[in-house]
Write an enzyme that holds these catalytic residues in place. Structure first.
Site, PDB file in Angstrom:
ATOM      1  N   LYS A 136      39.287 -16.651 -22.207  1.00  0.00           N
ATOM      2  CA  LYS A 136      40.637 -17.215 -22.360  1.00  0.00           C
ATOM      3  C   LYS A 136      40.765 -18.497 -21.538  1.00  0.00           C
ATOM      4  CE  LYS A 136      41.962 -13.304 -20.758  1.00  0.00           C
ATOM      5  NZ  LYS A 136      42.680 -12.106 -20.275  1.00  0.00           N
TER       6      LYS A 136
ATOM      7  N   THR B 249      53.972 -16.781 -17.010  1.00  0.00           N
ATOM      8  CA  THR B 249      52.774 -16.275 -17.700  1.00  0.00           C
ATOM      9  C   THR B 249      52.327 -14.921 -17.142  1.00  0.00           C
ATOM     10  OG1 THR B 249      51.368 -17.501 -16.150  1.00  0.00           O
ATOM     11  CG2 THR B 249      51.923 -18.608 -18.232  1.00  0.00           C
TER      12      THR B 249
ATOM     13  N   GLY C 176      51.390 -11.385 -17.064  1.00  0.00           N
ATOM     14  CA  GLY C 176      51.042 -10.380 -18.073  1.00  0.00           C
ATOM     15  C   GLY C 176      50.540 -10.942 -19.394  1.00  0.00           C
ATOM     16  N   THR C 177      50.196 -12.234 -19.435  1.00  0.00           N
ATOM     17  CA  THR C 177      49.696 -12.796 -20.703  1.00  0.00           C
ATOM     18  C   THR C 177      48.375 -12.135 -21.124  1.00  0.00           C
ATOM     19  OG1 THR C 177      48.800 -14.601 -19.370  1.00  0.00           O
ATOM     20  CG2 THR C 177      50.765 -15.095 -20.659  1.00  0.00           C
ATOM     21  N   GLY C 178      47.503 -11.894 -20.134  1.00  0.00           N
ATOM     22  CA  GLY C 178      46.197 -11.300 -20.449  1.00  0.00           C
ATOM     23  C   GLY C 178      46.353  -9.871 -20.953  1.00  0.00           C
ATOM     24  N   CYS C 179      47.234  -9.098 -20.294  1.00  0.00           N
ATOM     25  CA  CYS C 179      47.492  -7.708 -20.713  1.00  0.00           C
ATOM     26  C   CYS C 179      48.014  -7.706 -22.152  1.00  0.00           C
ATOM     27  CB  CYS C 179      48.551  -7.057 -19.821  1.00  0.00           C
ATOM     28  SG  CYS C 179      48.170  -7.106 -18.069  1.00  0.00           S
TER      29      CYS C 179
END
Ligand SMILES: Nc1ncnc2c1ncn2[C@@H]1O[C@H](COP(=O)(O)OP(=O)(O)OP(=O)(O)O)[C@@H](O)[C@H]1O
Ligand SMILES: Cc1ncc(CO)c(N)n1
Length: 263
Positions: free
Chosen positions: A173, A204, A206-209
Site C-alpha cells: 500500500k 486515515t 484504520g485505512t489498512g484495517c
C-alpha cells in the site's frame, strides 16, 4: 448470506481494528464475526495500553465461530504475541477456511508498535504462508524485504524480494507516500498498479484495517483476487473522499459513505 471473520485487536473509539472491520463487513452486506486477539486502549490520538487475550481464550473463540458459523473469508489483523500467532496458525490448519487475508499490522497510524519483535519471525515463517494475500504498508513492507522503500520502483523490488519467500498475492500500500497513494498488487512476476491521487485528508485511522476487510468481503462475495482488490481500493478511496472529521487526532473513516443519500 456470505460470512466473514476478522481476527484482530480492538479500538474502543471505533476507527481501527475489529470495530472498523465489522463496519466494513456491514457496508459490504456480508455477515461479520470477530475473534479478538487483544483489547487495545486507543483512540484517534494513539495507543495507551494493550491487554492480550490468553492463547487458551483465543482457541475458545476460534472454536465458537468455526463449529457454528463457518466463514467464507477470514481477515487477520493485529496479533502481537508469538503464542497467539501459533494458535491462529494451528486453528487455520485445522479448519482450512478458503480465503485468508493477512494485514501484517506492525505499527499503528499514530506510530505505536503493535507487534512484539519476537512475533515477527513467527508471522513471517508460519502465518503469512497460509494467506492468499498479504497487505503490508510501506513500513511493514520494509521490515519484510529488509531495505528502505523510497519510490514506486522500490515497491516493485520489495514485492519481488518478499515473493522469494511467500507465494500468494502481495499488496504493497502506497498510502504513506507524500505525493500519491498508488498501491502495487504483485503475484507470480505480474505487477498490477492501483493508482490514486493523494486525497488531502489527515483522517486515515484504520485505512489498512478497512482495506483488508473490504478485500475479504469481496472474496467472500465470490470476486476473484484482482477484482476484490480493485473494489476494495474504490471503497477506501470513497471513504477517504467523504471527508468525515471526528476526534482530536487522525480521525476514523465514514463507512456509510456509499449508503447515505447525499442530496
Ligand atoms: N491520503 C490518501 N489518499 C488516498 N488514498 C490513501 C490515503 N492514505 C491512505 N490511502 C490508501 O488507503 C489504503 C490503506 O493504506 P495505508 O498505507 O494507509 O495503510 P496502513 O498504514 O496499513 O493503515 P492503518 O495502519 O492506518 O490502518 C491504501 O489503499 C492507501 O493507498
Ligand atoms: C487494533 C488495531 N489494529 C490495527 C491498527 C492499525 O491501524 C490499530 N491502530 N489498532
Amino acid at each position: 448470506m456470505q460470512k466473514v471473520l476478522t481476527i484482530a485487536g480492538t479500538d474502543p473509539s471505533g476507527g481501527a481494528g475489529a470495530q472498523a472491520d465489522l463496519k466494513t463487513f456491514m457496508a459490504h452486506k456480508v455477515y461479520g464475526m470477530s475473534v479478538i486477539t487483544a483489547l487495545v486502549a486507543q483512540n484517534t490520538c494513539g495507543v495507551r495500553d494493550i491487554m492480550n487475550v490468553t492463547p487458551a481464550f483465543l482457541k475458545e473463540q476460534f472454536d465458537c465461530v468455526f463449529e457454528d458459523i463457518f466463514p467464507d473469508a477470514v481477515k487477520i489483523g493485529m496479533v502481537s504475541q508469538p503464542e497467539l500467532i501459533e494458535v491462529i496458525v494451528e486453528k487455520l490448519k485445522q479448519y482450512q477456511p478458503k480465503n485468508i487475508v493477512v494485514d501484517p499490522v506492525m505499527v499503528s497510524t499514530s506510530g505505536d508498535r503493535l507487534l512484539a519483535q519476537k512475533a515477527l519471525t513467527m508471522l513471517q515463517k508460519e502465518l503469512l504462508p497460509l494467506a492468499q494475500i498479504i497487505t503490508p504498508n510501506i513500513p511493514e513492507a520494509e521490515v519484510l524485504c529488509e531495505f528502505s522503500i523510497e519510490s514506486k520502483d522500490d515497491m516493485v523490488k520489495a514485492a519481488q524480494k518478499i515473493a522469494t519467500n511467500y507465494h500468494g498475492y502481495i499488496l504493497i500500500k502506497g498510502g504513506h507516500f507524500e505525493d500519491c497513494a498508488d498501491d502495487l498488487l504483485y503475484h507470480d512476476g505480474e505487477e498490477i498498479w492501483l493508482p490514486c491521487v493523494k486525497i488531502q485528508n489527515p483522517n486515515t485511522h484504520g485505512t489498512g484495517c478497512t482495506l483488508s476487510s473490504a478485500i475479504a468481503s469481496n472474496l467472500a462475495l465470490g470476486y476473484d483476487m484482482v477484482s476484490s482488490v480493485k473494489n476494495a481500493k474504490a471503497y477506501i478511496t470513497g471513504a477517504l473522499k467523504d471527508g468525515m472529521d471526528l476526534g482530536k487526532g487522525s480521525g476514523p473513516l465514514n463507512h456509510c459513505w456509499n449508503l447515505m443519500n447525499k442530496a
